[in-house]
Design a protein around this motif. Structure first.
Motif, PDB file in Angstrom:
ATOM      1  N   HIS A   1       1.212  -1.207   0.298  1.00  0.00           N
ATOM      2  CA  HIS A   1      -0.126   0.143   0.485  1.00  0.00           C
ATOM      3  C   HIS A   1       0.463   1.040   0.096  1.00  0.00           C
ATOM      4  CE1 HIS A   1       0.570   1.446   4.807  1.00  0.00           C
ATOM      5  NE2 HIS A   1       0.722  -0.015   4.494  1.00  0.00           N
ATOM      6  N   ILE A   2       1.923   0.829   0.977  1.00  0.00           N
ATOM      7  CA  ILE A   2       3.068   2.259   0.920  1.00  0.00           C
ATOM      8  C   ILE A   2       3.745   2.645  -0.677  1.00  0.00           C
ATOM      9  CG2 ILE A   2       5.021   2.923   1.624  1.00  0.00           C
ATOM     10  CD1 ILE A   2       4.648   1.785   4.416  1.00  0.00           C
ATOM     11  N   ARG A   3       3.987   0.920  -0.884  1.00  0.00           N
ATOM     12  CA  ARG A   3       4.503   1.632  -2.397  1.00  0.00           C
ATOM     13  C   ARG A   3       3.802   1.842  -3.784  1.00  0.00           C
ATOM     14  NH1 ARG A   3       6.436  -4.085  -4.289  1.00  0.00           N
ATOM     15  NH2 ARG A   3       5.241  -4.696  -2.430  1.00  0.00           N
ATOM     16  N   GLU A   4       1.843   1.455  -3.223  1.00  0.00           N
ATOM     17  CA  GLU A   4       1.108   1.526  -4.492  1.00  0.00           C
ATOM     18  C   GLU A   4       0.698   3.114  -4.159  1.00  0.00           C
ATOM     19  OE1 GLU A   4      -2.788   2.212  -5.934  1.00  0.00           O
ATOM     20  OE2 GLU A   4      -2.203   2.405  -4.189  1.00  0.00           O
ATOM     21  N   ALA A   5       0.951   3.820  -3.008  1.00  0.00           N
ATOM     22  CA  ALA A   5       1.188   4.985  -2.698  1.00  0.00           C
ATOM     23  C   ALA A   5       1.939   6.157  -4.031  1.00  0.00           C
ATOM     24  CB  ALA A   5       0.916   5.295  -1.244  1.00  0.00           C
ATOM     25  N   SER A   6       2.919   5.843  -3.372  1.00  0.00           N
ATOM     26  CA  SER A   6       4.441   6.324  -4.334  1.00  0.00           C
ATOM     27  C   SER A   6       4.233   6.203  -5.601  1.00  0.00           C
ATOM     28  CB  SER A   6       5.629   5.800  -3.346  1.00  0.00           C
ATOM     29  OG  SER A   6       6.377   4.574  -3.872  1.00  0.00           O
ATOM     30  N   ILE A   7       3.585   5.068  -6.640  1.00  0.00           N
ATOM     31  CA  ILE A   7       2.790   5.308  -8.034  1.00  0.00           C
ATOM     32  C   ILE A   7       1.970   6.573  -8.022  1.00  0.00           C
ATOM     33  CG2 ILE A   7       2.711   3.357  -9.224  1.00  0.00           C
ATOM     34  CD1 ILE A   7       3.873   1.385  -7.689  1.00  0.00           C
ATOM     35  N   TYR A   8       1.135   5.948  -7.109  1.00  0.00           N
ATOM     36  CA  TYR A   8       0.079   7.065  -7.066  1.00  0.00           C
ATOM     37  C   TYR A   8       0.296   8.679  -7.655  1.00  0.00           C
ATOM     38  CZ  TYR A   8      -3.902   9.126  -6.780  1.00  0.00           C
ATOM     39  OH  TYR A   8      -5.900   9.923  -7.324  1.00  0.00           O
ATOM     40  N   ALA A   9       1.306   8.511  -6.450  1.00  0.00           N
ATOM     41  CA  ALA A   9       1.796   9.838  -6.728  1.00  0.00           C
ATOM     42  C   ALA A   9       2.380  10.829  -7.593  1.00  0.00           C
ATOM     43  CB  ALA A   9       3.224  10.598  -4.737  1.00  0.00           C
ATOM     44  N   LEU A  10       3.727   9.614  -8.861  1.00  0.00           N
ATOM     45  CA  LEU A  10       4.339   9.603  -9.297  1.00  0.00           C
ATOM     46  C   LEU A  10       2.988   9.718 -10.437  1.00  0.00           C
ATOM     47  CD1 LEU A  10       7.575   7.068  -9.870  1.00  0.00           C
ATOM     48  CD2 LEU A  10       7.061   9.415  -9.211  1.00  0.00           C
TER      49      LEU A  10
ATOM     50  N   LEU B   1      18.915  20.730   0.200  1.00  0.00           N
ATOM     51  CA  LEU B   1      17.239  21.381  -0.443  1.00  0.00           C
ATOM     52  C   LEU B   1      16.059  20.727   0.335  1.00  0.00           C
ATOM     53  CD1 LEU B   1      16.715  23.181  -3.742  1.00  0.00           C
ATOM     54  CD2 LEU B   1      15.282  22.667  -2.149  1.00  0.00           C
ATOM     55  N   CYS B   2      16.042  19.621   0.070  1.00  0.00           N
ATOM     56  CA  CYS B   2      14.845  18.545   0.812  1.00  0.00           C
ATOM     57  C   CYS B   2      14.939  18.024   0.297  1.00  0.00           C
ATOM     58  CB  CYS B   2      13.558  19.618   0.015  1.00  0.00           C
ATOM     59  SG  CYS B   2      12.884  19.239  -1.621  1.00  0.00           S
ATOM     60  N   ALA B   3      13.978  16.900   1.600  1.00  0.00           N
ATOM     61  CA  ALA B   3      13.731  15.253   1.039  1.00  0.00           C
ATOM     62  C   ALA B   3      13.264  15.404   0.109  1.00  0.00           C
ATOM     63  CB  ALA B   3      13.552  14.742   2.435  1.00  0.00           C
ATOM     64  N   PRO B   4      13.628  13.985  -0.847  1.00  0.00           N
ATOM     65  CA  PRO B   4      12.802  13.545  -2.246  1.00  0.00           C
ATOM     66  C   PRO B   4      10.980  13.286  -1.555  1.00  0.00           C
ATOM     67  CG  PRO B   4      14.615  12.577  -2.093  1.00  0.00           C
ATOM     68  CD  PRO B   4      14.382  13.019  -0.720  1.00  0.00           C
ATOM     69  N   ILE B   5      10.764  14.209  -3.220  1.00  0.00           N
ATOM     70  CA  ILE B   5       8.937  14.198  -2.376  1.00  0.00           C
ATOM     71  C   ILE B   5       8.301  13.207  -2.314  1.00  0.00           C
ATOM     72  CG2 ILE B   5       8.241  14.988  -5.208  1.00  0.00           C
ATOM     73  CD1 ILE B   5       6.284  16.220  -3.730  1.00  0.00           C
ATOM     74  N   ASN B   6       9.385  11.776  -3.486  1.00  0.00           N
ATOM     75  CA  ASN B   6       8.582  10.276  -3.618  1.00  0.00           C
ATOM     76  C   ASN B   6       8.085   9.639  -2.490  1.00  0.00           C
ATOM     77  OD1 ASN B   6       8.389   7.979  -5.094  1.00  0.00           O
ATOM     78  ND2 ASN B   6       6.562   8.718  -5.672  1.00  0.00           N
TER      79      ASN B   6
ATOM     80  N   GLY C   1       2.302  13.110 -10.726  1.00  0.00           N
ATOM     81  CA  GLY C   1       2.868  14.525 -11.378  1.00  0.00           C
ATOM     82  C   GLY C   1       3.240  15.091 -10.318  1.00  0.00           C
ATOM     83  N   HIS C   2       3.346  14.302  -9.009  1.00  0.00           N
ATOM     84  CA  HIS C   2       4.340  14.517  -7.531  1.00  0.00           C
ATOM     85  C   HIS C   2       5.438  14.500  -7.795  1.00  0.00           C
ATOM     86  CE1 HIS C   2       0.436  14.460  -5.207  1.00  0.00           C
ATOM     87  NE2 HIS C   2       0.075  14.859  -6.704  1.00  0.00           N
ATOM     88  N   THR C   3       6.394  15.251  -8.703  1.00  0.00           N
ATOM     89  CA  THR C   3       8.049  15.564  -8.622  1.00  0.00           C
ATOM     90  C   THR C   3       8.795  16.405  -8.511  1.00  0.00           C
ATOM     91  OG1 THR C   3       7.757  15.392 -11.149  1.00  0.00           O
ATOM     92  CG2 THR C   3       7.743  13.427  -9.958  1.00  0.00           C
ATOM     93  N   SER C   4       7.712  17.535  -8.013  1.00  0.00           N
ATOM     94  CA  SER C   4       9.137  18.620  -7.691  1.00  0.00           C
ATOM     95  C   SER C   4       9.792  18.712  -5.928  1.00  0.00           C
ATOM     96  CB  SER C   4       7.557  19.278  -7.605  1.00  0.00           C
ATOM     97  OG  SER C   4       6.459  19.737  -6.283  1.00  0.00           O
ATOM     98  N   TYR C   5       9.455  20.031  -6.226  1.00  0.00           N
ATOM     99  CA  TYR C   5      10.849  20.430  -4.467  1.00  0.00           C
ATOM    100  C   TYR C   5       9.517  19.894  -3.441  1.00  0.00           C
ATOM    101  CZ  TYR C   5      14.727  22.186  -6.888  1.00  0.00           C
ATOM    102  OH  TYR C   5      15.912  22.948  -7.218  1.00  0.00           O
ATOM    103  N   THR C   6       9.828  20.117  -2.490  1.00  0.00           N
ATOM    104  CA  THR C   6       8.604  20.830  -1.025  1.00  0.00           C
ATOM    105  C   THR C   6       9.177  21.766  -0.411  1.00  0.00           C
ATOM    106  OG1 THR C   6       9.533  19.292   0.671  1.00  0.00           O
ATOM    107  CG2 THR C   6       8.541  18.327  -0.935  1.00  0.00           C
ATOM    108  N   SER C   7       8.950  21.756   0.320  1.00  0.00           N
ATOM    109  CA  SER C   7       9.470  22.891   1.338  1.00  0.00           C
ATOM    110  C   SER C   7      10.381  22.435   2.013  1.00  0.00           C
ATOM    111  CB  SER C   7       8.595  23.191   3.105  1.00  0.00           C
ATOM    112  OG  SER C   7       8.727  23.388   3.657  1.00  0.00           O
TER     113      SER C   7
END
Lengths: 160, 392
Positions: free
Chosen positions: B53-62, B273-278, B65-71
């Motif tokens: 379920h964790i891997r699936e959530a990170s695939i869904y985020a990809l 800068l920040c930890a990877p968003i994925n 298009g959630h591939t930007s910097y974060t705060s």
């Protein structure tokens, strides 16, 4: 302890009693006694292998069958369900909520055999009002096990 | 690395880096990693795959298009979830806006923290045997590592009396890691309270690396940050690698007083800068829905621990039954071998990998680390082979 033993057996019923005893930090005699009790009380109904039939040469056909029934005044769904469960062709049988009443998994050696069972045995039982047969085309997962072998990938063998 | 274009005696490399202790374990590690058919009890990470379920959530985020910097501090939604989790599991309350930073593993968190608090020459006290990066991390930040040994007779818990002896006017912080890699040690509450009192009396900081804390099999893990007077002087380091089997995602966090988190953030923004968003999105899913799978893995570790502790003791390799982490640290002196010889010969003769205790500090000599983050079948097979090895 009982739950821990069941949890281990669910995952691998072929674990030796010695191994189970070590895992639950108990002794062989105690674990054997608990397992025997679970068997006597029919909590454990049996032990079976999970087999990938697609890798065997002998053909087996399986189907999921939805069955609508007219519940009886005495006995409700149970009498008809018991009649159906007794057929050797029926692997599993559940009373379910939703659009139909009973769900069966049936197996046979050929399509014709399964079809014959449905038309001549199942559909003719009094109280069965309708059936829908879904032949199983491919099995992806059974008893918690995936049926596709994942590709190996490089993992460290030692790390701090 | 022996490139002839760079003669070894030039001073291209900074002195404090040249001076870093060379890990004697590198050769052994390379030997193991080059071998086939090794049964390994040498891996310091879960053998489980990250729950689907964790891997699936990170695939869904990809996919979205959630591939930007974060705060710089990390996703606010993640920090909020972290602070909620820390409050309910460790009984310490932090402000997600100013007292929590998401880092690339506890490794980066610790590095940021050491760089944030150390003035050259400050002393950081830590206990050995310990994770391999502590002393070098302190040196890289121009600090002076001060080691306090822990002993088999105490089940490798830190003896507050030993800690007291190590305190000087230059002491800046105490670095604690319980449950401990490589010993599996935990701290009894009375000793933890004494350590806290020592920190208060001497006005020093406490760095709490509690990465293994969910993997506590009996009793309850108590964070030193939750003890009276400790919140303001403790930096709580934690992450997702061990409990959720997410080592490769590299997501962790630090919670602590505003001034220190702010200083860490400053270094982090200019270096990482920040930890990877994925990974952050995966971590969010782990906190929201990960408990069931985490508990399943924890029960398995516990069962394996029971097996490995019993078997090792039966064959004369004495070890206590650890309450936390996924390591046992048996005493191998009965074999008549040094820990390096033991590990090397066991590898060559029986294809079983364990890590020599000396890799984790001088006082680890005479012990080896066996990780039970391996399948029960492999553990049983490894134990059979070690028994054979000892009979020769």
């Amino acid at each position: 302890m009982k739950n821990n033993i069941l949890r281990l057996l669910r995952k691998n019923a072929r674990l030796s009693v010695e191994n189970i005893a070590e895992q639950v930090s108990s002794d062989v005699a105690t674990v054997q006694k608990i397992i025997s009790e679970l068997e006597d009380e029919n909590v454990i109904r049996g032990y079976q292998a999970v087999i990938d039939e697609s890798k065997l040469s002998e053909l087996q056909v399986k189907a999921i069958i939805e069955v609508h029934i007219q519940p009886q005044r005495d006995g409700g769904f149970d009498n008809i369900a018991r009649r159906l469960a007794n057929f050797a062709e029926v692997n599993s049988l559940y009373l379910v909520s939703g659009g139909y009443d009973l769900q069966l998994e049936v197996q046979g050696e050929s399509l014709q055999e399964v079809a014959g069972f449905v038309s001549s045995k199942l559909a003719t039982i009094e109280g069965v009002t309708a059936t829908a047969t879904h032949f199983i085309l491919k099995k992806y997962k059974e008893a918690g096990r995936l049926f596709e072998d994942g590709a190996e990938y490089e993992r460290l063998k030692v790390s701090p | 690395m022996n490139d002839s274009k760079f003669p070894p005696n030039t001073n291209r490399v900074a002195e404090h880096i040249v001076g870093l202790p060379k890990s004697g374990i590198r050769d052994f590690f390379e030997l193991v990693n080059a071998m086939d058919d090794v049964i390994s009890l040498g891996i310091g990470e879960p053998d489980f795959m990250t729950p689907w379920h964790i891997r699936e959530a990170s695939i869904y985020a990809l996919e979205n298009g959630h591939t930007s910097y974060t705060s710089n501090l990390g996703l606010l939604s993640l920090r909020k979830e972290i602070c909620r989790y820390v409050k309910s599991n460790y009984a310490v309350e932090y402000d997600p806006v100013s007292e929590c930073i998401v880092t690339v593993g506890v490794s980066e968190g610790l590095d940021l923290l050491l760089r944030a608090i150390i003035n050259p020459g400050d002393e950081i006290i830590y206990h050995e045997p310990c994770y391999v990066s502590y002393a070098p991390g302190i040196q890289m930040a121009h600090g002076i590592p001060v080691v306090v040994p822990t002993y088999e007779k105490n089940d490798f818990a830190l003896d507050p009396a030993d800690l007291k002896k190590a305190i000087t006017p230059k002491s800046k912080a105490i670095l604690l890691n319980f449950p401990c890699n490589p010993t599996g040690a935990t701290m009894p509450l009375d000793k933890l309270k004494e350590v806290a009192q020592i920190a208060i009396d001497n006005d020093i900081l406490v760095i709490a690396d509690e990465i293994y804390s969910e993997l506590t099999y009996e009793g309850e893990h108590i964070s030193i940050a939750s003890l009276p007077g400790m919140r303001e002087r403790t930096i709580f380091l934690h992450g997702f690698s061990k409990a959720y089997a997410m080592t490769g995602y590299r997501i962790a966090y630090a919670c602590g007083p505003v001034d220190i988190i702010d200083a860490m953030m400053n270094i982090h923004q200019y270096s990482m800068l920040c930890a990877p968003i994925n990974g952050q999105e995966a971590a969010l899913e782990a906190l929201r829905n990960g408990k069931t799978e985490m508990m399943r893995m924890k029960y398995e570790y516990r069962d394996r621990r029971n097996v490995i502790t019993k078997r090792l003791n039966e064959m004369g390799l004495k070890c206590f039954k650890p309450v936390g982490a996924f390591y046992v640290f048996p005493n191998i002196t009965s074999s008549g071998l040094s820990s390096n010889e033991f590990a090397t010969r066991l590898l060559n003769e029986q294809n079983v990998a364990v890590v020599p205790g000396g890799a984790f500090g001088k006082c680890g000599e005479g012990f080896v680390r066996c990780a039970y983050a391996a399948s029960i079948d492999n553990i049983v097979e490894a134990m059979d082979r070690i028994a054979l090895f000892l009979k020769r």
